[in-house]
Design an enzyme around this catalytic site. Sequence first.
Site, mmCIF file in Angstrom:
data_model
loop_
_atom_site.group_PDB
_atom_site.id
_atom_site.type_symbol
_atom_site.label_atom_id
_atom_site.label_comp_id
_atom_site.label_asym_id
_atom_site.label_seq_id
_atom_site.Cartn_x
_atom_site.Cartn_y
_atom_site.Cartn_z
ATOM 1 N N ARG A 72 0.938 -1.318 -0.027
ATOM 2 C CA ARG A 72 0.005 0.291 -0.023
ATOM 3 C C ARG A 72 1.170 1.334 0.253
ATOM 4 O O ARG A 72 2.030 1.132 0.192
ATOM 5 C CB ARG A 72 -1.049 -0.037 1.253
ATOM 6 C CG ARG A 72 -0.527 -0.649 2.406
ATOM 7 C CD ARG A 72 0.343 0.116 3.152
ATOM 8 N NE ARG A 72 0.217 1.618 3.234
ATOM 9 C CZ ARG A 72 1.223 2.337 3.634
ATOM 10 N NH1 ARG A 72 2.536 2.034 3.656
ATOM 11 N NH2 ARG A 72 0.924 3.950 3.855
ATOM 12 N N GLY A 73 0.197 2.264 -0.080
ATOM 13 C CA GLY A 73 1.057 3.778 -0.363
ATOM 14 C C GLY A 73 1.191 3.876 -1.663
ATOM 15 O O GLY A 73 1.632 3.012 -2.620
ATOM 16 N N ARG A 114 -7.139 -0.486 -7.060
ATOM 17 C CA ARG A 114 -7.543 0.384 -6.287
ATOM 18 C C ARG A 114 -7.723 1.616 -6.986
ATOM 19 O O ARG A 114 -7.039 1.959 -7.774
ATOM 20 C CB ARG A 114 -6.588 0.628 -5.042
ATOM 21 C CG ARG A 114 -6.490 -0.520 -3.941
ATOM 22 C CD ARG A 114 -5.681 -0.124 -2.863
ATOM 23 N NE ARG A 114 -6.300 0.738 -2.252
ATOM 24 C CZ ARG A 114 -5.535 1.219 -0.830
ATOM 25 N NH1 ARG A 114 -4.242 1.280 -0.556
ATOM 26 N NH2 ARG A 114 -6.300 1.996 -0.018
ATOM 27 N N ASP A 262 -1.861 10.647 -2.348
ATOM 28 C CA ASP A 262 -2.093 9.664 -3.269
ATOM 29 C C ASP A 262 -2.389 10.285 -4.592
ATOM 30 O O ASP A 262 -2.447 9.511 -5.466
ATOM 31 C CB ASP A 262 -3.406 9.075 -2.670
ATOM 32 C CG ASP A 262 -2.872 8.094 -1.443
ATOM 33 O OD1 ASP A 262 -2.971 8.653 -0.441
ATOM 34 O OD2 ASP A 262 -2.654 6.819 -1.854
ATOM 35 N N ASN A 272 -5.539 12.349 0.261
ATOM 36 C CA ASN A 272 -4.501 11.519 1.222
ATOM 37 C C ASN A 272 -5.175 10.875 2.304
ATOM 38 O O ASN A 272 -6.576 10.835 2.051
ATOM 39 C CB ASN A 272 -3.436 12.318 1.750
ATOM 40 C CG ASN A 272 -2.300 11.429 2.509
ATOM 41 O OD1 ASN A 272 -1.633 10.777 1.566
ATOM 42 N ND2 ASN A 272 -1.809 12.003 3.719
HETATM 43 O O1 MRU Z 1 -4.424 3.215 1.981
HETATM 44 P P1 MRU Z 1 -3.138 3.317 1.849
HETATM 45 O O2 MRU Z 1 -2.283 2.956 3.285
HETATM 46 O O3 MRU Z 1 -2.634 2.759 0.468
HETATM 47 O O4 MRU Z 1 -2.806 4.901 1.750
HETATM 48 C C1 MRU Z 1 -1.678 5.330 1.454
HETATM 49 C C2 MRU Z 1 -1.712 6.756 2.103
HETATM 50 O O5 MRU Z 1 -2.675 7.452 2.152
HETATM 51 C C3 MRU Z 1 -0.161 7.724 2.318
HETATM 52 O O6 MRU Z 1 -0.279 8.718 3.129
HETATM 53 C C4 MRU Z 1 -0.021 8.166 0.723
HETATM 54 O O7 MRU Z 1 0.015 7.190 -0.238
HETATM 55 C C5 MRU Z 1 1.298 8.442 0.524
HETATM 56 S S1 MRU Z 1 2.403 7.306 0.339
HETATM 57 C C6 MRU Z 1 3.958 7.946 0.104
#
Ligand code: MRU
Length: 376
Positions: A72-73, A114, A262, A272
């Site tokens: 994720r991220g 996603r 994101d 985000n």
């Molecule tokens: O649902 P996730 O864990 O994929 O969401 C990630 C985030 O919102 C992070 O803060 C964002 O991707 C920045 S990653 C460098």
Amino acid sequence: MALNNDDLRGDAAHPAALPPTDPRWEEVLSPLRWSEGRVVLLDQRALPSEELWRSYGSEAEVAEAIRSLVVRGAPAIGCAAALALAAGARAYPSDESGLRRAFAGGLALLRASRPTAVNLFWALERQARVFELHVAKGVEAVRDALEREALAIWREDIAACRAIGQHGAALLPDGARVLTHCNAGALATGGYGTALGVIRAAVAAGKRIQVYADETRPVLQGARLTAWELQRSGIPVTLICDNMAGHLMQRGAIDCCIVGADRVARNGDVANKIGTYMVAVLARRHGLPFYVAAPRSTIDLATPSGATIPIEERDATEVTQLSGQLVAPIGVAVRNPAFDVTPAELVTALITEAGVAAPPSEATIAQNLNDTPRRP
Ligand code: MRU
């Protein structure tokens, strides 16, 4: 020709220029590996209890790993998807129409995994262009090209994070107490991190930084991942529940906030992790700088403002359960948006590998996209 992590080379000084078994991979702290044509992912659902690596050989498997938050991220999702197409290419047929069908099928599965992080679609677009360039040359050429491009995407992401770190570190004063939300660290990227990359670079420059990590309900990326990652790197971190940030700001315990993104819309609005907007509003109320750190692959010029960024709604069980334990009555109505949008007007600066857009706007973002990225 098979490629492996050696092919992350491109700059001798680059931390990703390491053979796959080199123990220094530990220092890179990347959530990804590429091993004998398979994508290997650190299962982030199991952290911090367990460091579990899982191996995937197809687009369908990686799409499911993305959907279920094994990886994720935003930048890490992009890297994983690019590698998934390289892995899937191992099973491609040799005739051109079969090749086209197989590639389109893999692409569709990954696209549907996603919806919010634009790095996913950006990486898939890059791979689609590479596919078109090589498809007429046959299956071997396609396989090599997809593999090479995926490794380049990964390598470039680490380089971008390091450059973001250099630009952003200048904004953090020595002694700063910095609030972050979710995990925008090495675990969320090819390696090094965006928001946490800025903190890493400031610490490397000798600044004393104290991080406050929001736990980040519902799936606790702050508690499980940011606290784990910073502790592992020896960077002082204090964990708080999401509803404690306002109190700490009011009592003067926070100097600034820094988060990842994101998707950044053309006008500078930032999608985000859910809860980010709340932090930005609090920061404005208390006169604190609110920084967003993200590579330029997170900027989506095709999206004019945050109002049209697709916001993923995830399963209700993420809200009603904690580690499989019910924390809400069965049958209660639940909303579970995974992201929110912070309007550009609440963002002090957007930090990318090319510099600082302050404040983010259509004009400063266009300028940033034209600027030459810093070499890490
Ligand atoms: O649902 P996730 O864990 O994929 O969401 C990630 C985030 O919102 C992070 O803060 C964002 O991707 C920045 S990653 C460098």
